[in-house]
Design a protein around this motif. Structure first.
Motif, PDB file in Angstrom:
ATOM      1  N   TYR B  34       0.740  -1.386   0.458  1.00  0.00           N
ATOM      2  CA  TYR B  34      -0.067  -0.012  -0.529  1.00  0.00           C
ATOM      3  C   TYR B  34       1.489   1.377   0.007  1.00  0.00           C
ATOM      4  CZ  TYR B  34      -3.223   3.495   1.634  1.00  0.00           C
ATOM      5  OH  TYR B  34      -3.522   5.493   1.480  1.00  0.00           O
ATOM      6  N   VAL B  35       1.853   1.318   0.803  1.00  0.00           N
ATOM      7  CA  VAL B  35       2.569   2.679   1.020  1.00  0.00           C
ATOM      8  C   VAL B  35       3.445   2.842  -0.669  1.00  0.00           C
ATOM      9  CG1 VAL B  35       4.933   3.602   1.760  1.00  0.00           C
ATOM     10  CG2 VAL B  35       3.073   2.609   3.478  1.00  0.00           C
ATOM     11  N   MET B  36       3.995   1.550  -1.083  1.00  0.00           N
ATOM     12  CA  MET B  36       4.871   1.859  -2.573  1.00  0.00           C
ATOM     13  C   MET B  36       3.502   2.612  -3.606  1.00  0.00           C
ATOM     14  SD  MET B  36       6.199  -1.167  -4.896  1.00  0.00           S
ATOM     15  CE  MET B  36       7.951  -1.644  -3.472  1.00  0.00           C
ATOM     16  N   VAL B  37       2.249   1.809  -3.123  1.00  0.00           N
ATOM     17  CA  VAL B  37       1.670   2.168  -4.785  1.00  0.00           C
ATOM     18  C   VAL B  37       1.064   3.643  -4.096  1.00  0.00           C
ATOM     19  CG1 VAL B  37      -0.972   1.986  -5.664  1.00  0.00           C
ATOM     20  CG2 VAL B  37       0.656   0.226  -4.764  1.00  0.00           C
ATOM     21  N   SER B  38       1.355   4.291  -2.920  1.00  0.00           N
ATOM     22  CA  SER B  38      -0.033   4.834  -2.729  1.00  0.00           C
ATOM     23  C   SER B  38       0.801   6.767  -2.885  1.00  0.00           C
ATOM     24  CB  SER B  38      -0.252   5.305  -1.151  1.00  0.00           C
ATOM     25  OG  SER B  38       0.265   4.728  -0.576  1.00  0.00           O
ATOM     26  N   SER B  56      -2.918  13.644  -0.234  1.00  0.00           N
ATOM     27  CA  SER B  56      -3.073  15.321  -0.767  1.00  0.00           C
ATOM     28  C   SER B  56      -4.318  15.727  -1.828  1.00  0.00           C
ATOM     29  CB  SER B  56      -2.129  16.523   0.093  1.00  0.00           C
ATOM     30  OG  SER B  56      -1.483  16.145  -1.316  1.00  0.00           O
ATOM     31  N   GLU B  57      -3.263  15.147  -3.207  1.00  0.00           N
ATOM     32  CA  GLU B  57      -4.258  15.346  -4.735  1.00  0.00           C
ATOM     33  C   GLU B  57      -3.034  13.813  -5.315  1.00  0.00           C
ATOM     34  OE1 GLU B  57      -2.524  17.713  -7.690  1.00  0.00           O
ATOM     35  OE2 GLU B  57      -1.064  18.114  -6.181  1.00  0.00           O
ATOM     36  N   LEU B  58      -3.550  13.657  -5.946  1.00  0.00           N
ATOM     37  CA  LEU B  58      -3.290  12.147  -6.825  1.00  0.00           C
ATOM     38  C   LEU B  58      -2.171  13.148  -8.031  1.00  0.00           C
ATOM     39  CD1 LEU B  58      -6.336   9.360  -6.470  1.00  0.00           C
ATOM     40  CD2 LEU B  58      -3.917   9.755  -6.046  1.00  0.00           C
ATOM     41  N   THR B  59      -1.215  12.440  -8.062  1.00  0.00           N
ATOM     42  CA  THR B  59      -0.179  12.484  -8.824  1.00  0.00           C
ATOM     43  C   THR B  59      -0.132  11.862  -9.910  1.00  0.00           C
ATOM     44  OG1 THR B  59       1.506  14.074  -9.833  1.00  0.00           O
ATOM     45  CG2 THR B  59       1.375  13.366  -8.389  1.00  0.00           C
ATOM     46  N   ILE B  60       0.474  11.540 -11.511  1.00  0.00           N
ATOM     47  CA  ILE B  60       1.280  10.191 -12.357  1.00  0.00           C
ATOM     48  C   ILE B  60       2.505  11.229 -12.971  1.00  0.00           C
ATOM     49  CG2 ILE B  60      -1.190   8.780 -13.272  1.00  0.00           C
ATOM     50  CD1 ILE B  60      -0.067  10.852 -15.252  1.00  0.00           C
ATOM     51  N   ARG B  61       3.204  12.411 -11.891  1.00  0.00           N
ATOM     52  CA  ARG B  61       4.167  12.886 -11.996  1.00  0.00           C
ATOM     53  C   ARG B  61       5.254  12.094 -12.042  1.00  0.00           C
ATOM     54  NH1 ARG B  61       5.194  16.146 -16.061  1.00  0.00           N
ATOM     55  NH2 ARG B  61       6.956  16.600 -15.531  1.00  0.00           N
ATOM     56  N   PRO B  62       5.392  11.481 -10.888  1.00  0.00           N
ATOM     57  CA  PRO B  62       6.792  10.977 -10.220  1.00  0.00           C
ATOM     58  C   PRO B  62       6.592   9.478 -11.377  1.00  0.00           C
ATOM     59  CG  PRO B  62       5.409  10.593  -8.513  1.00  0.00           C
ATOM     60  CD  PRO B  62       4.133  11.467  -9.438  1.00  0.00           C
ATOM     61  N   TYR B  63       5.888   9.180 -12.124  1.00  0.00           N
ATOM     62  CA  TYR B  63       5.811   8.024 -13.532  1.00  0.00           C
ATOM     63  C   TYR B  63       6.793   8.545 -14.251  1.00  0.00           C
ATOM     64  CZ  TYR B  63       3.474   4.493 -10.164  1.00  0.00           C
ATOM     65  OH  TYR B  63       3.086   3.381  -9.716  1.00  0.00           O
ATOM     66  N   ILE B  64       5.978  10.052 -14.230  1.00  0.00           N
ATOM     67  CA  ILE B  64       6.851  10.044 -15.583  1.00  0.00           C
ATOM     68  C   ILE B  64       8.410  10.982 -15.205  1.00  0.00           C
ATOM     69  CG2 ILE B  64       6.777  12.407 -17.330  1.00  0.00           C
ATOM     70  CD1 ILE B  64       3.350  12.925 -16.627  1.00  0.00           C
ATOM     71  N   ASP B  65       8.704  11.553 -13.757  1.00  0.00           N
ATOM     72  CA  ASP B  65       9.504  12.157 -13.506  1.00  0.00           C
ATOM     73  C   ASP B  65      10.713  11.077 -13.318  1.00  0.00           C
ATOM     74  OD1 ASP B  65       8.807  14.358 -13.825  1.00  0.00           O
ATOM     75  OD2 ASP B  65       8.802  14.684 -11.974  1.00  0.00           O
ATOM     76  N   ASN B 252       8.659   9.793  -3.572  1.00  0.00           N
ATOM     77  CA  ASN B 252       7.668   9.012  -4.610  1.00  0.00           C
ATOM     78  C   ASN B 252       8.192   8.546  -6.299  1.00  0.00           C
ATOM     79  OD1 ASN B 252       8.529  11.811  -5.708  1.00  0.00           O
ATOM     80  ND2 ASN B 252       6.856  12.442  -5.828  1.00  0.00           N
ATOM     81  N   GLN B 253       8.995   9.259  -6.251  1.00  0.00           N
ATOM     82  CA  GLN B 253       9.854   8.180  -7.697  1.00  0.00           C
ATOM     83  C   GLN B 253      10.366   7.266  -7.574  1.00  0.00           C
ATOM     84  OE1 GLN B 253      12.247  10.727  -9.909  1.00  0.00           O
ATOM     85  NE2 GLN B 253      11.436  12.428 -10.014  1.00  0.00           N
ATOM     86  N   ILE B 254      11.665   6.747  -6.093  1.00  0.00           N
ATOM     87  CA  ILE B 254      12.278   5.738  -6.004  1.00  0.00           C
ATOM     88  C   ILE B 254      10.728   5.169  -5.826  1.00  0.00           C
ATOM     89  CG2 ILE B 254      12.986   4.065  -4.122  1.00  0.00           C
ATOM     90  CD1 ILE B 254      14.699   7.095  -2.992  1.00  0.00           C
ATOM     91  N   MET B 255       9.406   4.879  -5.151  1.00  0.00           N
ATOM     92  CA  MET B 255       8.202   4.307  -4.949  1.00  0.00           C
ATOM     93  C   MET B 255       7.655   3.758  -6.218  1.00  0.00           C
ATOM     94  SD  MET B 255       7.441   2.866  -2.060  1.00  0.00           S
ATOM     95  CE  MET B 255      10.227   3.564  -1.610  1.00  0.00           C
ATOM     96  N   ALA B 256       7.407   5.087  -7.560  1.00  0.00           N
ATOM     97  CA  ALA B 256       7.063   5.122  -8.378  1.00  0.00           C
ATOM     98  C   ALA B 256       8.212   3.287  -9.370  1.00  0.00           C
ATOM     99  CB  ALA B 256       6.998   5.505  -9.398  1.00  0.00           C
ATOM    100  N   ALA B 257       8.943   4.074  -9.028  1.00  0.00           N
ATOM    101  CA  ALA B 257      10.151   2.817  -9.722  1.00  0.00           C
ATOM    102  C   ALA B 257      10.318   1.663  -9.166  1.00  0.00           C
ATOM    103  CB  ALA B 257      11.648   4.026  -9.609  1.00  0.00           C
ATOM    104  N   SER B 258       9.694   1.553  -7.781  1.00  0.00           N
ATOM    105  CA  SER B 258      10.298   0.259  -7.559  1.00  0.00           C
ATOM    106  C   SER B 258       8.457  -0.269  -8.118  1.00  0.00           C
ATOM    107  CB  SER B 258       9.941   0.412  -5.515  1.00  0.00           C
ATOM    108  OG  SER B 258      11.605   1.113  -5.446  1.00  0.00           O
ATOM    109  N   LEU B 259       7.279  -0.376  -7.973  1.00  0.00           N
ATOM    110  CA  LEU B 259       6.517  -0.139  -8.554  1.00  0.00           C
ATOM    111  C   LEU B 259       7.260  -1.295  -9.985  1.00  0.00           C
ATOM    112  CD1 LEU B 259       3.673  -0.417  -7.317  1.00  0.00           C
ATOM    113  CD2 LEU B 259       3.272   1.291  -8.450  1.00  0.00           C
TER     114      LEU B 259
END
Lengths: 330, 286
Positions: B34-38, B56-65, B252-259
């Motif tokens: 859950y921590v990874m995804v959120s 606080s707001e949902l963003t897909i920015r980390p997945y781009i960065d 946030n980027q680490i979690m996105a990349a891990s995912l």
């Protein structure tokens, strides 16, 4: 694959299943003897190159004074006899004392981690032996920690254990008020428990997987017979399920022990190059002794001692657990 | 599988223990997921300040960065090549070896199996440096670059997964009836023909199990990857550390990349887990 068939066989190839004029053919004697070795050859060569020869070289290095000055040409490093070993086991001096401490930490960590992994894995497998709604989904979920790449999983835990912005402190301190102030998890004494948590989280699904597979080999008649004798479910678990798992557990516990004891990935990703003293596992300790202080001779001596220890433990363990049973076919 | 237990309904104590235990365990297992995804969907401000359960707001920015902060795509390709090649080679070699041990009697058979299994005891750290030196020396002597190349890493990883793979496949092949390959031999297949046409198809669950294991071993290894790769051959296991050595830790980027790097393995693993259980049942735990 027709090319691999001997020439004389491909000549009179008959449709499969048809009656055969010459039911038994004798392949050449050399082929017969040579074939198994030929099949083993690739595996053997790789084991030699990657496992066995490096181990021999590592052992040789442990008798040399191998510092960074000799790394370009390690053969030229002077022999030092047993000096590296003496330094490693001189528990009054700093190097030996640190090694002993690291060893004891590793033993405690491994026993706890293997015990918990086994306990949770067995309990989950036994509870999930009967079908119930959602069992398939749950089984898939439970395997996720095992399937995740180590660094991805462990780095998530690093984030959770952060002092200021981690989940663990948020829950324990901000929400449950269990601590006066936020704790440090990745340095200091707490790091041992952080490491144990991650290791169990990552490791128990393997025990679950193996025990689950082992349960499927228990003949159903055993349970039926026990039920006829009036044994309740708890009794069946105690009298049939757990004893039947003995041979599976014998291998499982040994494999878990060796993997946990030698684990490098988890502490390395969790703590980085230098682990806190309370969670100073031996593989990271030796890594540090070798690569950070550039003393490869001593590092090798420590590795050899570690290997000897594991050999003795494995030998004694196998001796104790197989005594009175027929020798296991390896 | 049908219930192995008695036809009587399980006692209440069992049902409650099961409910409580499995609920707690599910929480423990899913918490980091859950921590990874959120966190991967949170803006940077959310992950640098106090932890919050919800973004606080949902963003897909980390997945781009993630793709521009570090050369993630290159690491990804490296990992795919290394793990893929190591898996294919490891499975083929393990099948050959296990077939020899399972079907033939020969001198040194026991020595072979015991030696191969005992390598599981070796601390990786003991042969890290020697292996490094061997690769460097082979490179100097023959011009084959093993150190720092993907080839060296493939060779290393495929050997890491060999012992367990061979051991598991021996058990699995033993459970494939010998009559099958004898029939194939009578029908005019050579021993290798029998292996590929009859034994391998019958042993698919075991082989898939071994392949999954080999791929995961190679995809997740950190120690050798950190020493044996350079900038161009770096794999994900080492490359991901790039997000945290920067001044700012982009959680946030680490979690996105891990995912992102976990999805191929976890998806593959879950798709094939039936085979894995079947393979283990017939092979390793028999």
């Amino acid at each position: 694959m027709t090319t691999t068939a001997p020439a004389e066989q491909s000549v009179d190839k008959t449709p499969s299943g048809a009656a055969h004029p010459h039911p038994r053919r004798r392949p050449g004697r050399i082929r017969r003897i040579g074939l198994p070795y030929l099949l083993l050859l690739p595996a053997l060569l790789l084991e030699l190159l990657v496992h066995l020869v490096p181990m021999v070289i590592g052992t040789v290095m442990s008798f040399k004074e191998l510092t960074q000055f000799y790394i370009r040409d390690w053969g030229a490093a002077p022999w030092s006899g047993l000096d590296n070993y003496k330094v490693s086991v001189d528990f009054d001096a700093p190097v030996g004392e640190a090694l002993l401490h690291s060893f004891l930490v590793t033993v405690a960590f491994t026993l706890l981690s293997v015990g918990l992994c086994w306990l949770i894995g067995t309990a989950a497998a036994v509870f999930m032996q009967d079908t119930f709604r959602g069992r398939g989904l749950l089984r898939a979920l439970f395997l996720v920690p095992y399937a995740l790449p180590v660094y991805a999983a462990v780095i998530t835990w690093v984030f959770m254990f952060q002092h200021d912005n981690g989940l663990v402190n948020h829950v324990l301190h901000d929400q449950l008020h269990l601590t006066d102030k936020p704790s440090f998890w990745l340095i200091g004494d707490n790091s041992f428990w952080a490491l144990l948590t991650v290791s169990v989280w990552k490791g128990w699904p393997f025990a679950f997987l193996i025990v689950m597979a082992g349960l499927q080999n228990i003949p159903g008649e055993l349970y039926e017979a026990a039920a006829l004798d009036g044994a309740g479910l708890w009794q069946q678990i105690r009298r049939i399920t757990l004893p039947s798992l003995r041979p599976v557990n014998q291998v499982l516990l040994l494999v878990l022990f060796l993997w946990t004891f030698n684990d490098f990935n988890t502490p390395y990703v969790l703590f980085g190059r230098s682990a806190p003293e309370a969670a100073d596992l031996i593989s990271v300790h030796i890594y540090q002794a070798s690569f950070v202080t550039w003393n490869f001779g001593t590092g090798s001596a420590m590795s050899v001692l570690l290997l000897l220890f594991l050999l003795v433990v494995t030998g004694v363990y196998l001796l104790l657990t197989t005594r009175g049973r027929k020798p296991a076919d390896v | 599988m049908s219930s192995p237990h008695s036809p009587m309904a399980p006692p209440r104590s069992f049902l409650w223990s099961r409910r409580i235990f499995l609920t707690l365990l599910t929480g423990f297992v899913l918490l980091p997921v859950y921590v990874m995804v959120s966190s991967s969907l949170k803006p940077l401000a959310d992950v640098t300040g106090q932890f919050h359960w919800l973004p606080s707001e949902l963003t897909i920015r980390p997945y781009i960065d993630i793709w521009s902060t570090i050369p993630l795509a290159r690491y990804f390709v490296n990992s795919l090549i290394v793990a893929g090649a190591a898996t294919v080679c490891s499975v083929v070699i393990a099948v050959f070896a296990a077939y020899a041990v399972s079907r033939y009697d020969f001198r040194g058979k026991r020595v072979f199996t015991v030696t191969v299994l005992s390598t599981q005891m070796f601390p990786g750290i003991l042969f890290l440096l020697p292996l490094f030196l061997i690769y460097v020396n082979i490179g100097n002597a023959t011009g084959i670059a093993l150190f720092g190349s993907r080839g060296g890493l493939i060779l290393t990883y495929l050997t890491f997964s060999l012992p367990f793979s061979i051991w598991m496949l021996i058990g699995y092949l033993d459970s494939v009836p010998r009559d099958l390959d004898e029939a194939a031999l009578v029908d005019g297949c050579g021993p290798l023909g029998a292996l590929f046409r009859v034994v391998v198809p019958a042993a698919i669950p075991g082989i898939v199990a071994v392949a999954v294991y080999a791929f995961m071993t190679a995809w997740g290894e950190v120690l050798f990857a950190s020493v044996m790769t350079n900038d161009t051959t770096r794999t994900l296991a080492v490359g991901l550390q790039g997000y945290s050595t920067l001044n700012n830790v982009y959680w946030n980027q680490i979690m996105a990349a891990s995912l992102v790097v976990s999805v191929p393995v976890v998806a593959g693993f879950l798709l094939l887990q039936r085979y894995l259980v079947a393979g283990l049942t017939a092979g390793a735990v028999k």
